[in-house]
Design a protein around this motif. Structure first.
Motif, PDB file in Angstrom:
ATOM      1  N   GLY A  44       3.761  17.166 -27.674  1.00  0.00           N
ATOM      2  CA  GLY A  44       4.529  16.131 -27.453  1.00  0.00           C
ATOM      3  C   GLY A  44       6.186  16.095 -28.083  1.00  0.00           C
ATOM      4  O   GLY A  44       6.964  15.519 -27.538  1.00  0.00           O
ATOM      5  N   ALA A  45       6.212  17.248 -28.737  1.00  0.00           N
ATOM      6  CA  ALA A  45       7.417  17.425 -29.468  1.00  0.00           C
ATOM      7  C   ALA A  45       8.518  17.857 -28.509  1.00  0.00           C
ATOM      8  O   ALA A  45       8.087  18.311 -27.503  1.00  0.00           O
ATOM      9  N   ILE A  46       9.785  17.511 -28.730  1.00  0.00           N
ATOM     10  CA  ILE A  46      10.895  17.529 -27.559  1.00  0.00           C
ATOM     11  C   ILE A  46      11.660  18.270 -28.078  1.00  0.00           C
ATOM     12  O   ILE A  46      12.509  18.266 -29.135  1.00  0.00           O
ATOM     13  N   ARG A  58      14.606  19.898 -32.482  1.00  0.00           N
ATOM     14  CA  ARG A  58      13.410  19.365 -32.356  1.00  0.00           C
ATOM     15  C   ARG A  58      13.267  17.900 -32.545  1.00  0.00           C
ATOM     16  O   ARG A  58      13.528  17.449 -33.644  1.00  0.00           O
ATOM     17  N   TYR A  59      12.992  17.037 -31.575  1.00  0.00           N
ATOM     18  CA  TYR A  59      12.602  15.666 -31.671  1.00  0.00           C
ATOM     19  C   TYR A  59      11.226  15.402 -31.629  1.00  0.00           C
ATOM     20  O   TYR A  59      10.388  15.665 -30.783  1.00  0.00           O
ATOM     21  N   ASP A  60      10.817  14.505 -32.735  1.00  0.00           N
ATOM     22  CA  ASP A  60       9.464  14.136 -32.779  1.00  0.00           C
ATOM     23  C   ASP A  60       9.447  12.501 -32.367  1.00  0.00           C
ATOM     24  O   ASP A  60       9.953  11.755 -33.018  1.00  0.00           O
ATOM     25  N   GLY A  64      10.328   9.866 -34.668  1.00  0.00           N
ATOM     26  CA  GLY A  64      11.773   9.569 -34.611  1.00  0.00           C
ATOM     27  C   GLY A  64      12.889  10.335 -35.159  1.00  0.00           C
ATOM     28  O   GLY A  64      13.969  10.390 -35.218  1.00  0.00           O
ATOM     29  N   GLU A  65      12.104  11.303 -35.723  1.00  0.00           N
ATOM     30  CA  GLU A  65      13.182  12.423 -36.611  1.00  0.00           C
ATOM     31  C   GLU A  65      13.692  13.509 -35.453  1.00  0.00           C
ATOM     32  O   GLU A  65      12.910  14.051 -34.622  1.00  0.00           O
ATOM     33  N   LYS A 294      23.534  12.723 -25.910  1.00  0.00           N
ATOM     34  CA  LYS A 294      22.429  11.656 -26.538  1.00  0.00           C
ATOM     35  C   LYS A 294      21.132  12.275 -25.611  1.00  0.00           C
ATOM     36  O   LYS A 294      21.041  13.049 -24.855  1.00  0.00           O
ATOM     37  N   LEU A 295      19.814  11.786 -26.147  1.00  0.00           N
ATOM     38  CA  LEU A 295      18.626  11.935 -25.653  1.00  0.00           C
ATOM     39  C   LEU A 295      18.032  10.461 -25.380  1.00  0.00           C
ATOM     40  O   LEU A 295      17.946   9.866 -26.355  1.00  0.00           O
TER      41      LEU A 295
END
Length: 310
Positions: A44-46, A58-60, A64-65, A294-295
């Motif tokens: 599920g990491a983006i 990498r967004y968790d 939220g990091e 943005k994401l």
């Protein structure tokens, strides 16, 4: 939710009815950043390609990091995961050959895979169901390339003048996804979405138009068969349902300024959410003002389709 303004009309683009949905900005980068594409791993990491910074972040979604994952040797564009967890990335300096495909392992170790000497804009990419062929849109020369991910090599998979841009400042063939035995390909400059059947041997069939008057950048399939389409300069996200009726579900008030790509969440907590990358309007500022890249998380209320080859 407060009333949201309908997006302005964009020449040649029909977004259908205005039907806004809930959104949250989950990550952002300063003005001038260009978040170009995204891919989501099995956990599920983006992963977000920052074309402007030659970097993948990498967004968790749990913590939220958002943090840098790997730097790339040149500007990075398309991203796609294989079943083995390998991240495939495309890139190069737009307008300058060669183009590149890079292989990135789960630790963030990058290796050169192939260099394409006559590629000027390596863009969206997707794995075929065989898991060993990565299709890549070359946005200038009117080709989709087939990259062998087992042995470093490539060939032309589909070449067509309809994939070439009329305006040299706008991509031709841009985004690509695999669904139901077809490769779907957006041709941004022409406001068209095509598909080509994938033959038993993995070759390409004839092109047919799926949608016209659609300013499509990259896109994602829902399990329902609906398509969610980032429209970049039209500053929106469009839902094209299975019978091709369309509606605009997000606009500038929901962070869609310069929307570039989208992908469905892959955890139980975000399986009904769609993540969208934006560039803040670098090529068409909203109301004349550049914004942060943005994401954005949109609550679309349906899950994504399984990803071919991933």
């Amino acid at each position: 939710m407060k009333e949201l303004s309908a997006p302005e009309l964009f020449p040649g683009h029909d977004g259908g009815a205005w039907n806004p949905i809930a959104h949250t900005v989950v990550a952002q980068w300063p003005v001038g950043a260009f978040a170009e594409n995204l891919a989501i791993d099995a956990s599920g990491a983006i992963y977000i390609s920052l074309h402007s910074h030659s970097r993948i972040d990498r967004y968790d979604p749990v913590t939220g990091e958002c943090a840098p994952f790997v730097e790339t040797p040149a500007p990075v564009s398309g991203l796609a995961f294989g079943t083995d967890g390998i991240l495939w990335a495309t890139g190069g300096t737009v307008g300058t050959a060669p183009g590149f495909v890079w292989r990135i392992d789960q630790r963030g170790t990058l290796s050169d895979w192939v260099s394409v000497p006559d590629a000027f804009f390596m863009n969206g990419c997707a794995l075929l169901e065989d898991g060993r062929t990565l299709l890549v849109c070359e946005s200038v020369t009117g080709r989709v390339l087939a990259i062998d991910v087992m042995v470093p090599s490539y060939r032309s998979w589909l070449a067509d003048d309809r994939f070439k841009p009329g305006d040299p400042q706008t991509p031709g063939a841009n985004g690509i996804k695999i669904s139901g035995g077809f490769a779907y390909i957006s041709v941004t400059d022409a406001n068209l979405l095509y598909r080509a059947a994938i033959g038993a041997g993995g070759g390409a069939g004839e092109l047919e138009i799926v949608a016209n008057n659609l300013r499509a950048d990259d896109f994602a399939f829902a399990a329902s068969g609906a398509l969610y389409v980032a429209t970049h300069p039209a500053q929106t996200l469009v839902r094209l349902d299975a019978d091709r009726m369309r509606s605009t579900v997000a606009g500038p008030d929901q962070g869609m300024v310069g929307s570039t790509a989208c992908a469905f969440g892959r955890t139980p907590a975000d399986a009904m959410a769609l993540y969208v990358t934006t560039n803040g309007g670098l090529y068409r500022p909203h109301e004349g003002v550049l914004q942060d890249a943005k994401l954005v998380r949109l609550e679309v209320g349906e899950p994504g389709a399984p990803l071919a080859g991933a």
